[in-house]
Enzyme design. Structure first.
Site, PDB file in Angstrom:
ATOM      1  N   TYR A  11      23.919  78.380  53.148  1.00 55.60           N
ATOM      2  CA  TYR A  11      23.261  77.329  52.356  1.00 55.60           C
ATOM      3  C   TYR A  11      23.372  77.599  50.843  1.00 55.60           C
ATOM      4  CZ  TYR A  11      19.240  74.580  50.632  1.00 55.60           C
ATOM      5  OH  TYR A  11      18.418  73.734  49.943  1.00 55.60           O
ATOM      6  N   ASP A  31      32.272  86.030  55.237  1.00 56.72           N
ATOM      7  CA  ASP A  31      31.143  85.534  56.031  1.00 56.72           C
ATOM      8  C   ASP A  31      31.503  85.683  57.494  1.00 56.72           C
ATOM      9  OD1 ASP A  31      29.138  83.759  57.278  1.00 56.72           O
ATOM     10  OD2 ASP A  31      28.762  83.048  55.245  1.00 56.72           O
ATOM     11  N   ASP A  58      32.414  90.710  59.160  1.00 60.47           N
ATOM     12  CA  ASP A  58      31.018  91.143  59.068  1.00 60.47           C
ATOM     13  C   ASP A  58      30.954  92.139  57.909  1.00 60.47           C
ATOM     14  OD1 ASP A  58      28.545  92.602  59.568  1.00 60.47           O
ATOM     15  OD2 ASP A  58      28.532  91.511  61.475  1.00 60.47           O
ATOM     16  N   PHE A  80      25.082  87.411  49.210  1.00 56.99           N
ATOM     17  CA  PHE A  80      24.129  86.508  49.874  1.00 56.99           C
ATOM     18  C   PHE A  80      23.955  86.845  51.352  1.00 56.99           C
ATOM     19  CE2 PHE A  80      25.923  83.629  46.600  1.00 56.99           C
ATOM     20  CZ  PHE A  80      24.761  83.156  46.028  1.00 56.99           C
ATOM     21  N   SER A 124      14.241  88.061  47.024  1.00 54.91           N
ATOM     22  CA  SER A 124      13.327  86.962  47.367  1.00 54.91           C
ATOM     23  C   SER A 124      11.965  87.193  46.722  1.00 54.91           C
ATOM     24  CB  SER A 124      13.175  86.937  48.893  1.00 54.91           C
ATOM     25  OG  SER A 124      12.055  86.175  49.251  1.00 54.91           O
ATOM     26  N   TYR A 148      11.764  91.306  57.202  1.00 55.47           N
ATOM     27  CA  TYR A 148      12.698  90.610  56.308  1.00 55.47           C
ATOM     28  C   TYR A 148      12.405  90.974  54.855  1.00 55.47           C
ATOM     29  CZ  TYR A 148      14.533  86.943  53.315  1.00 55.47           C
ATOM     30  OH  TYR A 148      15.151  86.284  52.284  1.00 55.47           O
ATOM     31  N   LYS A 152      14.580  93.261  51.743  1.00 57.94           N
ATOM     32  CA  LYS A 152      14.874  92.857  50.354  1.00 57.94           C
ATOM     33  C   LYS A 152      14.383  93.931  49.385  1.00 57.94           C
ATOM     34  CE  LYS A 152      16.931  89.046  51.325  1.00 57.94           C
ATOM     35  NZ  LYS A 152      18.391  89.027  51.220  1.00 57.94           N
ATOM     36  N   ASP A 292       0.974  83.860  55.721  1.00 60.68           N
ATOM     37  CA  ASP A 292       1.239  82.975  54.578  1.00 60.68           C
ATOM     38  C   ASP A 292       0.338  83.295  53.390  1.00 60.68           C
ATOM     39  OD1 ASP A 292       3.316  81.452  55.423  1.00 60.68           O
ATOM     40  OD2 ASP A 292       2.140  79.644  55.843  1.00 60.68           O
TER      41      ASP A 292
HETATM   42  P1  NAD Z   1      22.156  81.277  55.188  1.00 62.35           P
HETATM   43  O1  NAD Z   1      21.796  81.831  56.514  1.00 62.35           O
HETATM   44  O2  NAD Z   1      22.425  79.837  55.080  1.00 62.35           O
HETATM   45  O3  NAD Z   1      23.400  82.068  54.592  1.00 62.35           O
HETATM   46  C1  NAD Z   1      23.630  83.433  54.863  1.00 62.35           C
HETATM   47  C2  NAD Z   1      25.079  83.577  55.249  1.00 62.35           C
HETATM   48  O4  NAD Z   1      25.357  84.958  55.488  1.00 62.35           O
HETATM   49  C3  NAD Z   1      25.445  82.823  56.523  1.00 62.35           C
HETATM   50  O5  NAD Z   1      26.603  82.043  56.279  1.00 62.35           O
HETATM   51  C4  NAD Z   1      25.708  83.916  57.546  1.00 62.35           C
HETATM   52  O6  NAD Z   1      26.698  83.521  58.471  1.00 62.35           O
HETATM   53  C5  NAD Z   1      26.154  85.063  56.663  1.00 62.35           C
HETATM   54  N1  NAD Z   1      25.909  86.413  57.182  1.00 62.35           N
HETATM   55  C6  NAD Z   1      24.753  86.947  57.625  1.00 62.35           C
HETATM   56  N2  NAD Z   1      24.950  88.237  57.964  1.00 62.35           N
HETATM   57  C7  NAD Z   1      26.247  88.521  57.718  1.00 62.35           C
HETATM   58  C8  NAD Z   1      27.058  89.678  57.860  1.00 62.35           C
HETATM   59  N3  NAD Z   1      26.570  90.830  58.334  1.00 62.35           N
HETATM   60  N4  NAD Z   1      28.358  89.606  57.503  1.00 62.35           N
HETATM   61  C9  NAD Z   1      28.883  88.461  57.015  1.00 62.35           C
HETATM   62  N5  NAD Z   1      28.169  87.327  56.874  1.00 62.35           N
HETATM   63  C10 NAD Z   1      26.862  87.357  57.224  1.00 62.35           C
HETATM   64  O7  NAD Z   1      20.994  81.732  54.182  1.00 62.35           O
HETATM   65  P2  NAD Z   1      20.710  81.242  52.700  1.00 62.35           P
HETATM   66  O8  NAD Z   1      19.490  80.412  52.723  1.00 62.35           O
HETATM   67  O9  NAD Z   1      21.947  80.716  52.091  1.00 62.35           O
HETATM   68  O10 NAD Z   1      20.311  82.626  52.038  1.00 62.35           O
HETATM   69  C11 NAD Z   1      21.255  83.422  51.312  1.00 62.35           C
HETATM   70  C12 NAD Z   1      20.579  84.687  50.858  1.00 62.35           C
HETATM   71  O11 NAD Z   1      19.454  84.354  50.051  1.00 62.35           O
HETATM   72  C13 NAD Z   1      20.047  85.534  51.999  1.00 62.35           C
HETATM   73  O12 NAD Z   1      20.246  86.895  51.681  1.00 62.35           O
HETATM   74  C14 NAD Z   1      18.571  85.216  52.012  1.00 62.35           C
HETATM   75  O13 NAD Z   1      17.802  86.270  52.518  1.00 62.35           O
HETATM   76  C15 NAD Z   1      18.302  85.000  50.532  1.00 62.35           C
HETATM   77  N6  NAD Z   1      17.129  84.126  50.286  1.00 62.35           N
HETATM   78  C16 NAD Z   1      17.074  82.899  50.869  1.00 62.35           C
HETATM   79  C17 NAD Z   1      15.958  82.100  50.666  1.00 62.35           C
HETATM   80  C18 NAD Z   1      15.845  80.754  51.332  1.00 62.35           C
HETATM   81  O14 NAD Z   1      14.733  80.224  51.395  1.00 62.35           O
HETATM   82  N7  NAD Z   1      16.918  80.145  51.801  1.00 62.35           N
HETATM   83  C19 NAD Z   1      14.905  82.553  49.844  1.00 62.35           C
HETATM   84  C20 NAD Z   1      15.018  83.820  49.256  1.00 62.35           C
HETATM   85  C21 NAD Z   1      16.137  84.604  49.485  1.00 62.35           C
HETATM   86  N1  UDP Z   2       4.512  74.858  56.023  1.00 67.37           N
HETATM   87  C1  UDP Z   2       3.802  73.937  56.773  1.00 67.37           C
HETATM   88  N2  UDP Z   2       4.394  73.468  57.924  1.00 67.37           N
HETATM   89  C2  UDP Z   2       5.636  73.863  58.318  1.00 67.37           C
HETATM   90  C3  UDP Z   2       6.342  74.778  57.532  1.00 67.37           C
HETATM   91  C4  UDP Z   2       5.741  75.261  56.390  1.00 67.37           C
HETATM   92  O1  UDP Z   2       2.677  73.575  56.441  1.00 67.37           O
HETATM   93  O2  UDP Z   2       6.095  73.408  59.365  1.00 67.37           O
HETATM   94  C5  UDP Z   2       3.903  75.361  54.770  1.00 67.37           C
HETATM   95  C6  UDP Z   2       3.712  76.857  54.727  1.00 67.37           C
HETATM   96  O3  UDP Z   2       2.466  77.211  55.276  1.00 67.37           O
HETATM   97  C7  UDP Z   2       3.808  77.126  53.220  1.00 67.37           C
HETATM   98  C8  UDP Z   2       4.783  76.053  52.726  1.00 67.37           C
HETATM   99  O4  UDP Z   2       4.793  75.038  53.720  1.00 67.37           O
HETATM  100  O5  UDP Z   2       2.558  76.893  52.599  1.00 67.37           O
HETATM  101  C9  UDP Z   2       6.207  76.564  52.549  1.00 67.37           C
HETATM  102  O6  UDP Z   2       6.613  77.197  53.745  1.00 67.37           O
HETATM  103  P1  UDP Z   2       8.106  77.729  53.946  1.00 67.37           P
HETATM  104  O7  UDP Z   2       8.171  78.377  55.294  1.00 67.37           O
HETATM  105  O8  UDP Z   2       9.057  76.630  53.651  1.00 67.37           O
HETATM  106  O9  UDP Z   2       8.275  78.799  52.794  1.00 67.37           O
HETATM  107  P2  UDP Z   2       7.586  80.226  52.602  1.00 67.37           P
HETATM  108  O10 UDP Z   2       6.201  80.179  53.151  1.00 67.37           O
HETATM  109  O11 UDP Z   2       8.447  81.201  53.321  1.00 67.37           O
HETATM  110  O12 UDP Z   2       7.590  80.439  51.126  1.00 67.37           O
END
Ligand code: NAD
Ligand code: UDP
Length: 362
Positions: A11, A31, A58, A80, A124, A148, A152, A292
């Site tokens: 994403y 990826d 991987d 990522f 994160s 998780y 990080k 939460d």
């Molecule tokens: P995502 O799952 O969409 O993307 C992660 C990608 O990494 C995927 O395409 C997956 O196939 C690949 N992947 C996972 N493990 C792998 C491995 N061992 N080798 C090769 N590829 C691998 O997630 P995202 O939302 O795009 O998140 C990207 C990064 O940002 C992650 O590290 C996630 O923890 C961090 N992050 C995401 C969020 C969020 O809310 N989306 C918030 C904070 C941090």
């Molecule tokens: N949340 C909710 N219903 C859902 C998913 C999330 O009310 O089905 C709320 C959750 O309690 C938080 C906010 O939405 O207050 C954001 O949640 P999310 O899981 O998206 O992000 P995170 O809590 O990991 O920051």
């Protein structure tokens, strides 16, 4: 400059590939597609009209990673790739610790061996634990409530220690807040597998009638309307933050919050989504979700001061773009299965006036 983007089919990674290519960087993606599809990289190519070099590997596999480092003259790595589902991390801690920490170690080892000195890591906001929002980069990190979050925090410490003994290294730890939305073309976005955990994908599933209603986890928090506060940031803004980092690198370890500095409640997000897209999102209030926080939002002023970066897109943009992407996915699935729309689905038809659709198959 050649940038290795691990998790580039995911994403945030795919949106960052677009931003990097638009800024003139060459992108090499690694990826394993455990949570994404190679097709996403085709969409990236369609948006930017530039090639993406892709390795399906991987990144915990040292030999496979070294193959890429030996083939390409890399100027930097954006890491990522990782597993990101909080609740799954509680059920499968070993898988999370292994994947998320070993990948960081393998990549930094390859960087040391091949003299690649720029490393940007996807951290994160969860590392702030129970600190009081707004979160500032200088806060002492508190324990997180799940494996998780620990992966990080541990990866941050590993990279910090490695940078200390490698003069000339630039390590950037980016603490993301809540990325939502999609590219305005509707070609790339978030595609969670199964029932989503996060709020925005849940809202879009309800909006399209796939799920009956949204469950709002608690309305008894000490917040503006009792529901949880988060800092939602458009994924395009987040992606552009990575370009700002690469354009402004300095030696040593730098930490930045990537957020909007604005706290939004669950009910505010639901209302904005409904108004922006003209769709009802039925919901019910249920008990709080364990673990939460009441409030999680950034002080993102350091990124503005030092990188000249701020989030430009607002909550309406986030809601419109998320729904446009979801609508396009529905259309595509329907075309693929050649099935008729369900009669029981009372949601508005896709392609409604205020929502341009760009169909990649045309
Ligand atoms: P995502 O799952 O969409 O993307 C992660 C990608 O990494 C995927 O395409 C997956 O196939 C690949 N992947 C996972 N493990 C792998 C491995 N061992 N080798 C090769 N590829 C691998 O997630 P995202 O939302 O795009 O998140 C990207 C990064 O940002 C992650 O590290 C996630 O923890 C961090 N992050 C995401 C969020 C969020 O809310 N989306 C918030 C904070 C941090
Ligand atoms: N949340 C909710 N219903 C859902 C998913 C999330 O009310 O089905 C709320 C959750 O309690 C938080 C906010 O939405 O207050 C954001 O949640 P999310 O899981 O998206 O992000 P995170 O809590 O990991 O920051």
């Amino acid at each position: 400059m050649n940038i290795l983007v691990t998790g580039g089919a995911g994403y945030i990674g795919s949106h960052t590939c677009v931003a990097l290519q638009e800024a003139g960087y060459s992108v090499i993606v690694a990826d394993n597609l455990c949570n994404s599809k190679a097709e996403t990289l085709e969409q990236v190519k369609q948006i930017t009209n530039k090639e993406v070099t892709f390795y399906q590997i991987d990144v915990t596999d040292e030999v496979a990673v070294e193959t890429i480092f030996s083939k390409h003259q890399l100027d930097g790595v954006i890491h990522f790739a990782g597993l990101k589902a909080v609740s799954e991390s509680v059920e499968k801690p070993l898988a999370y610790y292994y994947n998320n920490i070993v990948s960081t170690m393998v990549l930094s080892k390859a960087c040391q061996k091949y003299g690649v000195k720029r490393f940007v890591f996807s951290s994160s906001a969860t590392v702030y634990g129970e600190n009081k929002a707004p979160f500032v980069e200088t806060m002492t990190l508190l324990p997180t409530t799940n494996p998780y979050g620990e992966t990080k925090a541990i990866s941050e410490r590993i990279l910090t220690d490695i940078a200390k003994v490698n003069p000339g290294w630039s390590v950037t730890l980016l603490r993301y807040f809540n990325p939502v939305g999609a590219h305005e073309s509707g070609l790339i976005g978030e595609t969670p597998s199964g029932i989503p955990n996060n709020l925005m994908p849940y809202i879009t599933q309800v909006a399209k009638g796939k799920l009956d209603k949204l469950r709002v986890f608690g309305n008894d928090y000490p917040t503006v309307d009792g529901t949880g506060i988060r800092d939602y940031i458009h994924v395009r803004d987040l992606a552009e933050g990575h370009v700002a980092v690469l354009d402004n690198l300095t030696d040593g370890v730098n930490i930045y919050n990537l957020g909007t500095s604005q706290g939004i409640s669950v009910l505010q997000l639901i209302r904005t989504f409904e108004e922006a897209n003209g769709i009802d999102v039925p919901y019910e209030i249920v008990a709080r979700r364990p673990g939460d926080l009441a409030e999680c939002y950034a002080d993102a002023s350091k990124a503005e001061r030092e990188l000249g970066w701020t989030a430009k897109r607002n909550l309406v943009d986030m809601c419109r773009d998320a729904w446009r992407f979801e609508s396009r996915m529905m259309l595509k699935r329907r075309k693929n299965s050649d099935s008729k729309p369900s009669k029981s689905n009372t949601r508005p038809e896709i392609g409604k006036e205020n929502m341009p659709l760009y169909d990649c198959e045309e």
